[in-house]
Design a protein around this motif. Structure first.
Motif, mmCIF file in Angstrom:
data_model
loop_
_atom_site.group_PDB
_atom_site.id
_atom_site.type_symbol
_atom_site.label_atom_id
_atom_site.label_comp_id
_atom_site.label_asym_id
_atom_site.label_seq_id
_atom_site.Cartn_x
_atom_site.Cartn_y
_atom_site.Cartn_z
ATOM 1 N N ARG A 91 0.835 -1.198 0.000
ATOM 2 C CA ARG A 91 0.000 0.000 0.000
ATOM 3 C C ARG A 91 0.875 1.256 0.000
ATOM 4 N N GLU B 285 -10.437 7.640 3.442
ATOM 5 C CA GLU B 285 -11.406 6.761 2.786
ATOM 6 C C GLU B 285 -10.771 5.793 1.792
ATOM 7 N N ARG B 286 -10.017 6.279 0.829
ATOM 8 C CA ARG B 286 -9.561 5.437 -0.282
ATOM 9 C C ARG B 286 -8.641 4.311 0.179
ATOM 10 N N TRP C 3 -7.827 3.497 3.553
ATOM 11 C CA TRP C 3 -8.017 2.897 4.866
ATOM 12 C C TRP C 3 -9.473 2.636 5.217
ATOM 13 N N ASP C 4 -10.363 2.847 4.239
ATOM 14 C CA ASP C 4 -11.794 2.559 4.414
ATOM 15 C C ASP C 4 -12.366 3.248 5.655
ATOM 16 N N ASP C 5 -11.940 4.483 5.826
ATOM 17 C CA ASP C 5 -12.364 5.279 6.983
ATOM 18 C C ASP C 5 -12.710 6.663 6.445
ATOM 19 N N PRO C 6 -13.963 7.103 6.564
ATOM 20 C CA PRO C 6 -14.374 8.336 5.913
ATOM 21 C C PRO C 6 -13.859 9.620 6.561
#
Length: 234
Positions: A18, A57-58, A60-63
């Motif tokens: 990543r 978001e992109r 770490w899937d955390d907004p």
């Protein structure tokens, strides 16, 4: 005369690990990158960390926006082996592998905290900076001798007044603009030329033939082999 072209890994080795993480930095340096380009933003408590986007978001899937998260809270995002590192951690990781970082700054906001992190680790000689005019002017004000790459999207060179004030080492255009005419003009003005972001061997070869001094790629192993192959053919 031989010419050394630098291989710069874009956000590490993102096709293997990543982007903007410590494993990605280590992988890029192991693949032969001379520098690893990383993006730096600030947490809510103004700790410089590695992240390109304004939110988590992109990757770490955390907004949440990074600016709304403290460094302590950020440490809970991801897993122990894969998370958003601080700039200090990235500098120490690169140093342990004998590498350097190219710190990409989109604006002047993170400059003071970024430079403080660099100087606290004594890493002034192990970093360069790239970004647009405003960010690079802010770096130059704090760091008279820092290596700067001026990100530039115009078909002509910057004006002499700006060049004299900023004293960049590199002109840093997107690869499609790094044509021989611009490269030659930059060299005549005493600038080296870096180009980004190049992932195809044929494009790398075209830019090397045009005389660029540094290339940035998401594929550091491919870039390293292409540069070395061209050097061996001279």
């Amino acid at each position: 005369m031989s010419r050394t072209v630098l291989a710069v890994a874009h956000r590490g080795d993102p096709y293997r690990y990543r982007e903007n993480t410590l494993p990605s930095i280590v992988s890029a340096l192991a693949a032969g990158a001379d520098l690893v380009e990383v993006d730096v933003r600030l947490t809510r408590d103004r700790v410089p960390v590695l992240l390109h986007d304004p939110t988590l978001e992109r990757l770490w899937d955390d907004p949440r926006p990074l600016a709304g998260v403290t460094a302590e809270q950020l440490a809970d995002v991801g897993s122990p082996g894969l998370r958003v590192p601080t700039l200090a951690e990235a500098l120490e990781t690169a140093a342990a592998s004998g590498g350097r970082l190219l710190i990409d700054l989109d604006d002047a906001g993170p400059v003071a905290a970024t430079w403080q992190a660099v100087t606290e680790l004594g890493a002034e000689d192990r970093v360069g900076f790239c970004g647009p005019v405003g960010a690079m002017l802010a770096v130059r004000e704090l760091a008279p001798h820092a290596e700067l790459s001026l990100t530039w999207k115009q078909p002509r060179l910057p004006g002499r007044t700006l060049l004299d004030e900023l004293r960049p080492h590199y002109l840093n255009p997107p690869f499609a603009m790094a044509e021989p005419r611009l490269v030659d003009a930059a060299h005549d003005a005493g600038l080296r030329v870096s180009a980004w972001t190049v992932d195809l061997r044929r494009t790398m070869n075209r830019l090397l033939a045009a005389g660029v001094d540094s290339l940035t790629s998401n594929r550091p192993a491919l870039l390293r082999s292409t540069i070395d192959r061209q050097a061996a053919a001279r």
